[in-house]
Design an enzyme around this catalytic site. Structure first.
Site, PDB file in Angstrom:
ATOM      1  N   SER A 301      -8.796   6.392  -3.751  1.00 25.19           N
ATOM      2  CA  SER A 301      -9.820   5.363  -3.778  1.00 25.19           C
ATOM      3  C   SER A 301      -9.402   4.147  -4.601  1.00 25.19           C
ATOM      4  CB  SER A 301     -11.115   5.995  -4.306  1.00 25.19           C
ATOM      5  OG  SER A 301     -12.219   5.218  -3.986  1.00 25.19           O
ATOM      6  N   ASP A 312       2.039  -4.017  -1.863  1.00 20.74           N
ATOM      7  CA  ASP A 312       2.073  -5.000  -0.782  1.00 20.74           C
ATOM      8  C   ASP A 312       2.569  -6.358  -1.249  1.00 20.74           C
ATOM      9  OD1 ASP A 312       1.096  -3.006   0.789  1.00 20.74           O
ATOM     10  OD2 ASP A 312      -0.789  -3.996   1.325  1.00 20.74           O
ATOM     11  N   LYS A 326      -7.903   7.825   0.793  1.00 20.95           N
ATOM     12  CA  LYS A 326      -9.346   7.649   0.864  1.00 20.95           C
ATOM     13  C   LYS A 326      -9.661   6.154   0.876  1.00 20.95           C
ATOM     14  CE  LYS A 326     -13.699   7.333  -0.751  1.00 20.95           C
ATOM     15  NZ  LYS A 326     -14.361   6.121  -1.285  1.00 20.95           N
TER      16      LYS A 326
END
Length: 541
Positions: A301, A312, A326
């Site tokens: 999460s 990224d 999740k």
């Protein structure tokens, strides 16, 4: 079968809460029900009346209705959850970062026992610290009643917690003391720190462990970076292993400390027709240095939001194991009677537009416990800012995968609490070896602590004595298994010695990192993280 199913359902609800993390603001319940729904509810109330009038034993409306709501949510997804009054109170404690109690970390003395062991020294200033409670103390009675047959979560913990200013009488059994110690402890507000460990591993290399995301996390991170003298850091290891998530706002605040201003951190998408929402770094980092983020299967999460954003944007290398996967966003809806509903209202996407949610179509049991690995070729592929390939559809895949070796013998010794028992014998002088260990109860100066840290080691003679002790305790192991686990056993025993001598689990935790393969790999990879960071800065010019 019925008991197994009940156990599984309970565990799934708890696990969903722990791994879920709660992202949306608390909002009030929705609009009135449609007429068709009101008609259908008549069937429900009729069934409820029949059950209460005719079932083989009496059953309360509360039990039936709460079970019905949980059953309704289980038809949706693994993370939509209902909270009864006690569960909702615990959730609020987690979010607010505080509770009222004694300030101790406990575990069951043995599986199924209600007696609990204090596993860490109480922090200075807490109620437990003020009455002299120590790591290793065993709480055997509360208010004069034996707790041997109590349930730790349902009975022991609620009886130790309570309103600020109230008192609780506990009986403590302490190793080396012939008689139990009676204590009267006045409950007080206890902060739930999310950063327990923050210290330099080597010169200029900082380490921060973030256990979860609550309302205090970003402030704690600022304080940790200040103590590490962030401006002079040569590298930082951010440990998100076993971090189940938490507040979306705090995930954004944490990522903001390391990204450039206005870089995308995460986007959320809800029902079709509703506009996606982007969350960007509001302030941006102050300093740039190489970073490693550690994750494992239980990083979920909000921790995946932070790890995904840093990966990224090529801000950090990710090391460890593929995370939980999740990406469902929950909003909390308070209900009457101090109950609550955490309902999935959206999905989140990393800056590279990755949806990292794992498939749960095969059932919730498989989702939580099996976790079949999804091959990279079968997963969504995206590109980082620098063109590196990253994957969606099954958690955050680390840039460098490092799986911790299983130590079966060490776990067996731990379950029987024998590391702690033998270390206690050494520090009290009951057992003597070729190194001085009997510092228990002695106040050491700063100079003495520094000297003892260098001298307090588990020698070959001490290890041989511990091996003999295990044989006397009838621990089953072969010469080969002991030899294979020798380094980990030596380190584990050293952890307990440091805990007992310095009365601080921080020192024992530092010892544990000496043999932590993922941490050691992270240190090794910092030069590569430096290159990644430099390239990231160059692209932003």
């Amino acid at each position: 079968m019925r008991n197994r199913l009940a156990f599984f359902v309970t565990v799934v609800i708890i696990t969903a809460a722990l791994l879920g993390g709660w992202f949306g603001d608390r909002v009030s319940a929705g609009p009135p029900l449609e007429k068709d729904t009101q008609v259908l509810l008549k069937t429900f109330t009729e069934a409820l009346a029949v059950i209460q009038a005719n079932y083989i034993r009496p059953v309360t409306s509360e039990t039936l209705i709460e079970a019905s709501v949980r059953g309704m949510l289980r038809t949706l997804d693994p993370h939509s959850s209902f909270f009864a009054t006690s569960d909702y109170s615990r959730l609020q404690e987690e979010q607010q970062g505080k509770y009222y109690g004694l300030g101790i970390t406990i575990r069951a003395e043995s599986p199924g026992s209600g007696r609990v062991v204090v596993v860490e020294p109480p922090a200075p200033g807490t109620p437990a610290y003020k009455v002299g409670m120590k790591a290793g103390d065993i709480i055997s009675k509360i208010e004069g009643q034996s707790i041997e047959d109590w349930d730790v979560n349902e009975d022991v913990i609620p009886n130790l917690k309570g309103p600020k200013g109230t008192k609780v009488n506990i009986t403590v059994e302490r190793p080396g003391e012939p008689q139990p110690v009676e204590m009267v402890v006045e409950r007080d507000e206890i902060p739930l720190f999310t950063i327990k460990y923050a210290f330099p591993l080597e010169s200029g290399i900082g380490y921060i462990r973030l256990d979860k995301f609550s309302e205090t996390s970003s402030h704690e991170l600022d304080e940790a970076l200040k103590r590490l003298e962030e401006a002079s850091l040569k590298g930082l290891i951010l440990d998100l292993r076993d971090n189940p998530g938490g507040s979306l706002s705090q995930a954004i605040e944490v990522a903001d400390r390391f990204l450039a201003k206005d870089q995308l951190i995460v986007s959320t998408k809800g029902r079709q027709g509703r506009e996606p929402h982007e969350y960007r770094a509001p302030r941006g980092r102050r300093y740039m240095y190489p970073m490693i983020v550690l994750i494992n299967q239980n990083s979920a999460s909000a921790s995946e939001i932070v790890a995904g954003a840093l990966q990224d944007h090529d801000r950090a290398l990710i090391v460890g194991e593929t995370s939980f996967g999740k990406a469902l966003v929950q909003t909390i809806y308070p209900l009457d009677g101090r109950r609550g509903l955490a309902l999935t209202t959206g999905r989140y996407y990393t800056p590279a537009d990755r949806l990292i949610q794992r498939d749960y179509s095969q059932g919730f049991y498989d989702y939580f416990y099996t976790r079949a690995k999804v091959e990279s070729k079968d997963r969504q592929q995206k590109q980082t800012d620098g063109g590196r390939t990253v994957y969606g559809g099954g958690g955050i895949t680390p840039d460098y995968e490092v799986t911790l070796k299983a130590d079966k013998l060490g776990r067996l010794i731990d379950r029987r609490n024998l590391f702690y028992d033998f270390a206690t014998k050494l520090t009290t002088g009951e057992v003597k070896s070729d190194v001085k260990y009997d510092y228990s109860g002695k106040k050491l100066s700063a100079e003495e602590k520094a000297r003892v840290k260098d001298e307090l080691d588990v020698t070959d003679q001490t290890l041989s004595m511990f091996k003999q002790y295990l044989q006397e305790k009838k621990v089953a192991f072969s010469e080969q298994s002991f030899e294979e686990s020798k380094d980990l056993i030596r380190n584990r025993l050293k952890q307990e010695l440091f805990l007992l001598v310095f009365e601080s689990d921080r020192e024992g935790y530092r010892v544990a990192l000496e043999v932590d393969q993922q941490v050691q790999k992270a240190i090794e990879l910092l030069p590569q993280a430096q290159v990644l960071a430099q390239n990231s800065v160059a692209r932003q010019r």
